[in-house]
Design an enzyme around this catalytic site. Sequence first.
Site, mmCIF file in Angstrom:
data_model
loop_
_atom_site.group_PDB
_atom_site.id
_atom_site.type_symbol
_atom_site.label_atom_id
_atom_site.label_comp_id
_atom_site.label_asym_id
_atom_site.label_seq_id
_atom_site.Cartn_x
_atom_site.Cartn_y
_atom_site.Cartn_z
ATOM 1 N N ASP A 1 0.815 -1.146 0.014
ATOM 2 C CA ASP A 1 0.022 0.100 -0.232
ATOM 3 C C ASP A 1 0.769 1.194 0.263
ATOM 4 O O ASP A 1 2.099 1.223 -0.535
ATOM 5 C CB ASP A 1 -0.780 -0.206 1.184
ATOM 6 C CG ASP A 1 -2.437 0.561 1.174
ATOM 7 O OD1 ASP A 1 -2.361 1.918 0.833
ATOM 8 O OD2 ASP A 1 -3.270 -0.012 0.928
ATOM 9 N N ASP B 1 -2.187 4.000 17.930
ATOM 10 C CA ASP B 1 -2.842 2.765 17.871
ATOM 11 C C ASP B 1 -2.158 1.584 17.019
ATOM 12 O O ASP B 1 -2.630 0.265 17.005
ATOM 13 C CB ASP B 1 -4.278 2.928 17.227
ATOM 14 C CG ASP B 1 -5.390 3.936 18.008
ATOM 15 O OD1 ASP B 1 -4.690 4.521 18.982
ATOM 16 O OD2 ASP B 1 -6.281 4.048 17.612
ATOM 17 N N HIS C 1 -3.983 5.927 3.111
ATOM 18 C CA HIS C 1 -4.478 4.969 2.577
ATOM 19 C C HIS C 1 -4.023 3.671 3.498
ATOM 20 O O HIS C 1 -5.045 2.924 4.039
ATOM 21 C CB HIS C 1 -4.484 4.814 1.150
ATOM 22 C CG HIS C 1 -5.388 3.663 0.704
ATOM 23 N ND1 HIS C 1 -5.096 2.205 0.631
ATOM 24 C CD2 HIS C 1 -6.922 3.563 0.299
ATOM 25 C CE1 HIS C 1 -6.124 1.597 0.257
ATOM 26 N NE2 HIS C 1 -7.181 2.155 -0.068
ATOM 27 N N ASN D 1 -14.263 -0.338 -7.034
ATOM 28 C CA ASN D 1 -15.514 0.637 -6.694
ATOM 29 C C ASN D 1 -16.316 1.295 -7.885
ATOM 30 O O ASN D 1 -16.592 2.271 -7.775
ATOM 31 C CB ASN D 1 -14.834 1.739 -5.789
ATOM 32 C CG ASN D 1 -14.000 1.317 -4.498
ATOM 33 O OD1 ASN D 1 -14.462 0.283 -4.247
ATOM 34 N ND2 ASN D 1 -13.070 1.942 -4.187
ATOM 35 N N ALA E 1 -7.950 -8.837 -8.250
ATOM 36 C CA ALA E 1 -9.119 -9.716 -7.398
ATOM 37 C C ALA E 1 -9.646 -10.885 -8.227
ATOM 38 O O ALA E 1 -10.332 -11.858 -7.833
ATOM 39 C CB ALA E 1 -10.008 -8.574 -6.833
ATOM 40 N N TYR F 1 -8.108 -12.775 -10.164
ATOM 41 C CA TYR F 1 -7.621 -13.953 -10.343
ATOM 42 C C TYR F 1 -7.945 -14.999 -9.312
ATOM 43 O O TYR F 1 -8.285 -14.682 -8.275
ATOM 44 C CB TYR F 1 -5.891 -13.720 -10.141
ATOM 45 C CG TYR F 1 -4.979 -13.141 -11.093
ATOM 46 C CD1 TYR F 1 -5.289 -13.173 -12.576
ATOM 47 C CD2 TYR F 1 -4.343 -11.807 -10.651
ATOM 48 C CE1 TYR F 1 -4.827 -12.388 -13.380
ATOM 49 C CE2 TYR F 1 -3.773 -11.119 -11.539
ATOM 50 C CZ TYR F 1 -3.958 -11.306 -12.988
ATOM 51 O OH TYR F 1 -3.225 -10.532 -14.157
ATOM 52 N N THR G 1 -6.502 -15.574 -5.737
ATOM 53 C CA THR G 1 -6.981 -14.465 -4.743
ATOM 54 C C THR G 1 -8.305 -14.578 -4.077
ATOM 55 O O THR G 1 -8.987 -15.259 -4.651
ATOM 56 C CB THR G 1 -6.658 -12.858 -5.203
ATOM 57 O OG1 THR G 1 -7.955 -12.758 -6.262
ATOM 58 C CG2 THR G 1 -5.403 -13.075 -5.819
ATOM 59 N N SER H 1 -11.482 -1.252 -0.587
ATOM 60 C CA SER H 1 -10.116 -1.260 0.089
ATOM 61 C C SER H 1 -10.600 -1.636 1.716
ATOM 62 O O SER H 1 -9.860 -2.445 2.400
ATOM 63 C CB SER H 1 -9.571 -0.120 0.187
ATOM 64 O OG SER H 1 -8.586 0.190 -0.907
#
Length: 378
Positions: A131, A140, A164, A255, A266, A268, A271, A318
């Site tokens: 990312d 946190d 992100h 999206n 995604a 494939y 995954t 995401s």
Amino acid sequence: MDTAAFIRLLQDTTACTDRSTVKRIIRFQRASDYRNFLEQLPQVASSSSPHKSIRQMPSIRGIACRLHPEETLERFAGRVWIEKDCKISVHSSSQKSITVDKGIPWGVNQIKAPQAWGTTTGHRIKIGVIDTGADFSHPDLRHSLSRGINLLNRSMLPHDDNGHGTHIAGTIAAANQLQGMIGVAPRALISPVKAFDHNGSAFVSDIILGIEWCIRNRVNVINMSFGMKTRSKALLGAVNNAHNAGIIIVASSGNDGKRRSVDYPARYPQTIAVGATNKLRRVAAFSNRGAYIDVYAPGDKIVSAWLRGKYNEMSGTSMATSHVSGAIALLLAHKPGLSPTEIKAIIKRSVQPLRGNKARRTIGELDVMRMMQAVDKS
């Protein structure tokens, strides 16, 4: 193959200073050709030459470099494959800043993660988050981050300059019970792999290098909250290598609100493709949906960690993907040794049905407790 001639041709192109060159991924069809190339590269390349701009990707027998658009490497046809080194973007839509948010976010509750914490907290499960990096100073995340790698500047920590990646990390493994928020798997360990720049964009070659790093460093799960419309054989090769190494890859579907299509990687089969739901357990309007989706998870108005110790609300597939990565960490800490294929099957058969008449019964929303029960029965 005339390896020396091939290297000289690459050097001539990479030495060009004009802007017309384009990024390409070149893969060698034969292992022997790739070996010869790596052996001869330092010898043919003089110290003044730009061979450093040729990036090696050994796991797919490939390199990334710049070429002239009209350069097809025709005389090496049958020995190398060439594809465009495409731009790829992180998957998130709207966002807004939140002043303070404490406790357990709604998505973490909705997938029933807190009910599993008496049994498993994801202890020591390693998650590679490819990312924009992570905020190492966020209270946190202080106990949830390992060093990771910065592929854009190897001499620096993978500091997040976008937000992100920090948001994804928070949902997976934030752990600040008293003052801050708690993620799905608060004792899991995140390795931030910074492949994306401050705009949230990367090249396919950066993703492949990130996957290679994750394989070498034996992560258990890779979170891929990004996607592109075009298929890349080089990326598929890297995904395959990770899958064969026993790493579970979780990828966001995109999206675009499409009914019959999801983004790569995604799409494939190696995954786990994730779509997004809202608080009503309905598919979020922005989420891609349909037969390519393996599981849905909360992705609408998700509050998580942000830069400079702050919090942000974001929506996107995401955000849904990070819930699934955290849930897999809980499962793996409870039952180590499950293969990627087994985990995908467990997730798919333990979903909660979605609300809405048109929702297909076979695909539903992530449910941690059902996952745990499914694995305990098997």
